[in-house]
Design a protein around this motif. Structure first.
Motif, mmCIF file in Angstrom:
data_model
loop_
_atom_site.group_PDB
_atom_site.id
_atom_site.type_symbol
_atom_site.label_atom_id
_atom_site.label_comp_id
_atom_site.label_asym_id
_atom_site.label_seq_id
_atom_site.Cartn_x
_atom_site.Cartn_y
_atom_site.Cartn_z
ATOM 1 N N ASN A 201 0.861 -1.172 0.000
ATOM 2 C CA ASN A 201 0.000 0.000 0.000
ATOM 3 C C ASN A 201 0.893 1.216 0.000
ATOM 4 O OD1 ASN A 201 -1.865 2.032 0.469
ATOM 5 N ND2 ASN A 201 -3.124 0.732 1.783
ATOM 6 N N ASP A 202 0.694 2.109 -0.973
ATOM 7 C CA ASP A 202 1.529 3.294 -1.095
ATOM 8 C C ASP A 202 1.218 4.343 -0.036
ATOM 9 O OD1 ASP A 202 2.782 2.205 -3.291
ATOM 10 O OD2 ASP A 202 1.362 3.094 -4.700
ATOM 11 N N ASN A 203 0.102 4.212 0.658
ATOM 12 C CA ASN A 203 -0.317 5.189 1.642
ATOM 13 C C ASN A 203 0.400 4.926 2.962
ATOM 14 O OD1 ASN A 203 -1.608 6.917 3.354
ATOM 15 N ND2 ASN A 203 -3.683 6.309 2.761
ATOM 16 N N ALA A 204 1.310 5.833 3.352
ATOM 17 C CA ALA A 204 2.097 5.655 4.570
ATOM 18 C C ALA A 204 1.213 5.624 5.802
ATOM 19 C CB ALA A 204 3.134 6.772 4.694
ATOM 20 N N GLU A 205 0.050 6.277 5.758
ATOM 21 C CA GLU A 205 -0.854 6.277 6.896
ATOM 22 C C GLU A 205 -1.424 4.888 7.168
ATOM 23 O OE1 GLU A 205 -3.867 9.246 6.503
ATOM 24 O OE2 GLU A 205 -2.444 10.704 5.730
ATOM 25 N N ALA A 206 -1.368 4.002 6.191
ATOM 26 C CA ALA A 206 -1.942 2.679 6.347
ATOM 27 C C ALA A 206 -1.018 1.738 7.110
ATOM 28 C CB ALA A 206 -2.270 2.073 4.982
ATOM 29 N N ALA A 207 0.189 2.206 7.464
ATOM 30 C CA ALA A 207 1.117 1.373 8.213
ATOM 31 C C ALA A 207 0.487 1.012 9.554
ATOM 32 C CB ALA A 207 2.438 2.093 8.410
ATOM 33 N N VAL A 208 0.471 -0.278 9.845
ATOM 34 C CA VAL A 208 -0.164 -0.778 11.054
ATOM 35 C C VAL A 208 0.833 -1.643 11.801
ATOM 36 C CG1 VAL A 208 -2.027 -2.251 11.924
ATOM 37 C CG2 VAL A 208 -2.439 -0.790 9.950
ATOM 38 N N GLU A 209 0.937 -1.415 13.096
ATOM 39 C CA GLU A 209 1.778 -2.286 13.906
ATOM 40 C C GLU A 209 1.024 -3.593 14.128
ATOM 41 O OE1 GLU A 209 3.608 -2.665 18.395
ATOM 42 O OE2 GLU A 209 2.872 -0.735 17.718
ATOM 43 N N ILE A 210 1.663 -4.691 13.789
ATOM 44 C CA ILE A 210 1.027 -5.995 13.916
ATOM 45 C C ILE A 210 1.359 -6.561 15.295
ATOM 46 C CG2 ILE A 210 0.834 -8.319 12.956
ATOM 47 C CD1 ILE A 210 -0.167 -6.086 11.107
ATOM 48 N N THR A 211 0.340 -6.654 16.121
ATOM 49 C CA THR A 211 0.507 -7.204 17.459
ATOM 50 C C THR A 211 0.507 -8.732 17.372
ATOM 51 O OG1 THR A 211 -1.864 -7.324 17.892
ATOM 52 C CG2 THR A 211 -0.733 -5.239 18.460
ATOM 53 N N PRO A 212 0.974 -9.418 18.407
ATOM 54 C CA PRO A 212 0.904 -10.886 18.399
ATOM 55 C C PRO A 212 -0.535 -11.395 18.234
ATOM 56 C CG PRO A 212 2.401 -10.152 20.114
ATOM 57 C CD PRO A 212 1.734 -8.913 19.569
ATOM 58 N N GLU A 213 -1.500 -10.681 18.806
ATOM 59 C CA GLU A 213 -2.902 -11.095 18.666
ATOM 60 C C GLU A 213 -3.371 -10.979 17.221
ATOM 61 O OE1 GLU A 213 -1.869 -8.788 20.969
ATOM 62 O OE2 GLU A 213 -2.039 -10.004 22.791
ATOM 63 N N MET A 214 -2.959 -9.878 16.563
ATOM 64 C CA MET A 214 -3.327 -9.694 15.162
ATOM 65 C C MET A 214 -2.654 -10.754 14.290
ATOM 66 S SD MET A 214 -3.165 -5.541 14.878
ATOM 67 C CE MET A 214 -3.396 -5.482 13.113
ATOM 68 N N GLN A 215 -1.395 -11.035 14.577
ATOM 69 C CA GLN A 215 -0.676 -12.047 13.803
ATOM 70 C C GLN A 215 -1.370 -13.399 13.939
ATOM 71 O OE1 GLN A 215 1.833 -11.295 11.718
ATOM 72 N NE2 GLN A 215 1.742 -13.388 10.995
ATOM 73 N N ALA A 216 -1.795 -13.740 15.153
ATOM 74 C CA ALA A 216 -2.510 -15.001 15.375
ATOM 75 C C ALA A 216 -3.835 -15.007 14.608
ATOM 76 C CB ALA A 216 -2.735 -15.228 16.867
ATOM 77 N N PHE A 217 -4.519 -13.868 14.591
ATOM 78 C CA PHE A 217 -5.773 -13.729 13.846
ATOM 79 C C PHE A 217 -5.548 -14.054 12.368
ATOM 80 C CE2 PHE A 217 -8.312 -10.983 11.077
ATOM 81 C CZ PHE A 217 -9.610 -11.261 11.477
ATOM 82 N N TYR A 218 -4.532 -13.420 11.767
ATOM 83 C CA TYR A 218 -4.247 -13.648 10.350
ATOM 84 C C TYR A 218 -3.774 -15.077 10.080
ATOM 85 C CZ TYR A 218 -4.880 -8.664 9.658
ATOM 86 O OH TYR A 218 -5.411 -7.408 9.608
#
Length: 122
Positions: A12-29
């Motif tokens: 994604n070229d939009n720098a605002e879309a940068a999201v810190e991936i937490t361990p909970e989010m990683q497990a979700f994905y």
């Protein structure tokens, strides 16, 4: 179908879309990717992506109904909350579908190539 769900993997070229991936989010994905891999394993001469997708939607609805019932003691009480439960799940699904359609459109060439590469190795 692509199992590359995590936002850090979605260009994604939009720098605002940068999201810190937490361990909970990683497990979700990771759970979502595992389910997509299972769905992909069902593809074959007897089942095309539309049929597998329909089964996946049915499974999601069935599982969601079971999850939604947790905490209720009586079926009548559960039934009274049916419209609110449906509204909640539809809102969640609509947002997730919207996000994924947007991502797929923005990365269409990449994802189409991934799907072609996956089919070539089968």
């Amino acid at each position: 179908m692509s199992t590359d769900n995590a936002p850090e993997n979605q260009a994604n070229d939009n720098a605002e879309a940068a999201v810190e991936i937490t361990p909970e989010m990683q497990a979700f994905y990771q759970r979502a990717d595992a389910i997509i891999e299972l769905a992909n394993s069902q593809l074959g001469p007897d089942a095309h992506s539309g049929q597998v997708g329909a089964s996946l939607l049915y499974a999601a609805a069935r599982y969601s109904a079971s999850v939604a019932s947790i905490g209720f003691v009586k079926g009548d009480d559960f039934a009274k909350e049916k419209d609110d439960i449906i509204e909640f799940y539809v809102k969640q699904y609509r947002q997730m579908l919207n996000d994924n359609l947007t991502d797929y459109a923005q990365n269409f060439d990449k994802y189409v190539q991934i799907n072609k590469d996956d089919q070539a190795t089968e």
